[in-house]
Write an enzyme that holds these catalytic residues in place. Structure first.
Site, PDB file in Angstrom:
ATOM      1  N   TYR A 110      10.302  -7.600 -37.057  1.00  0.00           N
ATOM      2  CA  TYR A 110       8.705  -6.956 -37.475  1.00  0.00           C
ATOM      3  C   TYR A 110       8.886  -7.441 -38.853  1.00  0.00           C
ATOM      4  O   TYR A 110       9.094  -7.297 -39.518  1.00  0.00           O
ATOM      5  CB  TYR A 110      10.593  -5.607 -37.500  1.00  0.00           C
ATOM      6  CG  TYR A 110       8.992  -4.292 -38.075  1.00  0.00           C
ATOM      7  CD1 TYR A 110       8.213  -3.723 -36.983  1.00  0.00           C
ATOM      8  CD2 TYR A 110       9.617  -4.066 -39.127  1.00  0.00           C
ATOM      9  CE1 TYR A 110       7.497  -2.950 -37.372  1.00  0.00           C
ATOM     10  CE2 TYR A 110       8.267  -2.878 -39.369  1.00  0.00           C
ATOM     11  CZ  TYR A 110       7.609  -1.998 -38.310  1.00  0.00           C
ATOM     12  OH  TYR A 110       6.553  -1.518 -38.905  1.00  0.00           O
ATOM     13  N   ARG A 165      20.975  15.863 -51.417  1.00  0.00           N
ATOM     14  CA  ARG A 165      19.928  14.170 -51.081  1.00  0.00           C
ATOM     15  C   ARG A 165      21.470  13.943 -50.734  1.00  0.00           C
ATOM     16  O   ARG A 165      21.194  12.510 -49.790  1.00  0.00           O
ATOM     17  CB  ARG A 165      19.717  13.857 -51.813  1.00  0.00           C
ATOM     18  CG  ARG A 165      19.923  13.002 -52.406  1.00  0.00           C
ATOM     19  CD  ARG A 165      18.831  11.621 -53.091  1.00  0.00           C
ATOM     20  NE  ARG A 165      18.492  12.531 -54.411  1.00  0.00           N
ATOM     21  CZ  ARG A 165      19.600  12.884 -55.884  1.00  0.00           C
ATOM     22  NH1 ARG A 165      20.135  12.285 -55.579  1.00  0.00           N
ATOM     23  NH2 ARG A 165      18.659  13.703 -56.378  1.00  0.00           N
ATOM     24  N   ASP A 183      18.952  -6.281 -35.681  1.00  0.00           N
ATOM     25  CA  ASP A 183      17.833  -4.560 -35.843  1.00  0.00           C
ATOM     26  C   ASP A 183      18.485  -4.015 -34.673  1.00  0.00           C
ATOM     27  O   ASP A 183      17.738  -4.750 -34.069  1.00  0.00           O
ATOM     28  CB  ASP A 183      16.985  -5.046 -36.289  1.00  0.00           C
ATOM     29  CG  ASP A 183      15.903  -4.098 -36.080  1.00  0.00           C
ATOM     30  OD1 ASP A 183      16.039  -3.330 -34.962  1.00  0.00           O
ATOM     31  OD2 ASP A 183      14.804  -4.138 -37.088  1.00  0.00           O
ATOM     32  N   LYS A 189      11.849   4.450 -32.624  1.00  0.00           N
ATOM     33  CA  LYS A 189      11.593   4.390 -31.282  1.00  0.00           C
ATOM     34  C   LYS A 189      12.382   4.723 -30.279  1.00  0.00           C
ATOM     35  O   LYS A 189      12.141   5.981 -30.199  1.00  0.00           O
ATOM     36  CB  LYS A 189      11.583   2.965 -31.791  1.00  0.00           C
ATOM     37  CG  LYS A 189      11.042   2.356 -33.120  1.00  0.00           C
ATOM     38  CD  LYS A 189       9.499   2.578 -33.404  1.00  0.00           C
ATOM     39  CE  LYS A 189       9.137   2.150 -34.081  1.00  0.00           C
ATOM     40  NZ  LYS A 189       9.980   0.750 -34.601  1.00  0.00           N
TER      41      LYS A 189
HETATM   42  C1  LIG Z   1       9.707  -0.663 -36.423  1.00  0.00           C
HETATM   43  C2  LIG Z   1      10.347  -1.010 -36.801  1.00  0.00           C
HETATM   44  C3  LIG Z   1      10.919  -1.137 -37.968  1.00  0.00           C
HETATM   45  C4  LIG Z   1      10.861  -0.189 -38.803  1.00  0.00           C
HETATM   46  O1  LIG Z   1      11.179   0.774 -38.422  1.00  0.00           O
HETATM   47  P1  LIG Z   1      10.308   2.103 -39.267  1.00  0.00           P
HETATM   48  O2  LIG Z   1      11.582   3.867 -38.764  1.00  0.00           O
HETATM   49  O3  LIG Z   1       8.759   2.634 -38.740  1.00  0.00           O
HETATM   50  O4  LIG Z   1      10.186   2.138 -40.689  1.00  0.00           O
HETATM   51  C5  LIG Z   1      12.099  -1.891 -37.829  1.00  0.00           C
HETATM   52  N1  LIG Z   1      12.382  -3.150 -37.010  1.00  0.00           N
HETATM   53  C6  LIG Z   1      11.905  -2.719 -36.047  1.00  0.00           C
HETATM   54  C7  LIG Z   1      12.256  -3.639 -34.263  1.00  0.00           C
HETATM   55  C8  LIG Z   1      10.817  -2.018 -35.612  1.00  0.00           C
HETATM   56  O5  LIG Z   1      10.184  -1.647 -34.302  1.00  0.00           O
END
Ligand SMILES: *Cc1c(COP(=O)(O)O)cnc(C)c1O
Length: 375
Positions: free
Chosen positions: A98, A46, A170, A195
């Protein structure tokens, strides 16, 4: 070294013992100790894992950060960042962040004493006038989701730092190939590595990157003490995706530009939102701070929710699905899918908005598919 060289080599030197050119997937939960408390790499999985460490090294390098901390999902990364706040603090959040970020802030951190102010961060005056006593964190998503609004990161960092607060960006939509927020003054970069970084829709992960050593130590402690860690195989998959990030992003945005251009002139489309279009409200800022406009396109379909639903259900190459950033093209209706949790709030999305994650298939096939689905 340049971007793709770092994407392929940073943290990924051939294995010293075997010469294997790929970082091994270290499936181990614990480590043999040489004597009590004397460890070679770590004492427990961990806390540290070599595959995870390699992924952290490459993403730190690409974002121009000293420290990267990996998590089991983008939201787990967000959760750890928000844990640095205390009850009574406030967060200023992008008006079309998001949906899951908004949900976490309002449903989990709200009751815990953290207030959220939703502001259009692409509007600098709105940021200045919405500043409240106690605002400790500005959470910017740029390009934003699903409107693809662009916030001026350097200006936001300026305002944020003048108030003694921190700016998180982000960077999921842009990726470090197109935008490096730390270089523009942001304190932390957050990623859903699920993504574009992973890029193949086969793993879920998150990351925080920073140059602030004290903050990094706290985040590393949360990674260990809270335990939202990614497994070694997922780390490997995301690292493999990162190796081809540059070539994929080039193709994503080439295709997205062609899709946007086609949809602009389509009679059944009311409006196209793509930062590369000159009539996009933040086109100029995008040109200044990004190295490209990315692979996401949003459109408002004429005829409301009914026509929008017909459109997304009729495509054959574009798959009707949530998420984005994979090699395959996806299409979705934010109001009914990814952004349901914003219904009835300030972040609510109109029912006729359709979001496209333009993949790296042949552009001709994508254009033809959209064409047939719109008629
Ligand atoms: C998908 C996404 C998230 C969340 O991420 P997960 O991997 O699904 O937990 C946060 N910000 C953006 C812009 C996203 O597209």
């Amino acid at each position: 070294m340049n971007f793709s060289t770092r994407a392929i080599h940073a943290g990924q030197e051939p294995d010293l013992e075997t010469g294997a050119v790929n970082v091994p997937v270290y499936l181990t939960s614990t480590y043999a100790q040489e004597s009590v408390g004397v460890v070679k790499f770590a004492d427990y999985g961990r806390g540290d894992n070599p595959t995870r460490a390699a992924l952290e090294t490459v993403l730190a390098s690409l974002e121009g950060g000293q420290f990267a901390i990996a998590f089991s999902s983008g939201l787990a990364a967000t959760d750890s960042m928000l844990r640095t706040l205390s009850p009574g603090d406030r967060v200023m959040l992008s008006a079309d962040a998001y949906g899951g970020t908004f949900r976490m802030l309002t449903k989990i951190f709200g009751p815990w004493g953290i207030a959220t102010d939703v502001v259009d961060l692409s509007d600098v005056d709105a940021v200045a006038s919405s500043w409240r006593e106690g605002t400790k964190l500005v959470w910017a998503e740029t390009p934003s989701n699903p409107w693809l609004r662009i916030a001026d990161i350097a200006t936001l960092a300026d305002i944020t730092h003048r108030h003694g607060a921190q700016l998180v960006v982000d960077n999921t939509f842009a990726t470090p190939y197109l935008q490096t927020p730390l270089a523009l003054g942001a304190d932390v970069v957050m990623h859903s590595t699920t993504k574009y970084l992973g890029g193949h829709s086969d793993a879920i992960g998150g990351m925080l990157v920073t140059n602030d050593a004290d903050l990094a130590a706290r985040l590393k402690f949360f990674q260990y003490a809270v335990g939202a860690i990614p497994g070694p195989l997922d780390c490997y998959l995301i690292m493999r995706g990162i190796r081809t990030l540059a070539v994929r992003m080039d193709r994503h945005q080439e295709n997205a530009a062609r899709v946007a251009a086609m949809l602009v002139s389509h009679p059944n489309i009311e409006r196209v939102w793509y930062p590369g279009l000159e009539n996009h409200p933040n086109h100029k800022v995008a040109l200044d701070q990004m190295r490209g406009f990315g692979g996401m396109v949003s459109v408002e379909v004429a005829g409301g929710a009914v026509r929008a639903t017909q459109f997304v259900e009729k495509t054959k190459v574009f798959t009707l699905a949530e998420s984005l950033g994979g090699v395959e093209s996806l299409i979705e209706i934010p109001a009914q899918m990814t952004h349901m949790s914003t219904s009835g709030s300030l972040l609510e999305i109109p029912e006729n908005l359709v979001r496209l994650s333009v993949g790296i298939e042949d552009a001709e096939d994508l254009l033809e598919d959209l064409h047939q689905a719109l008629t």
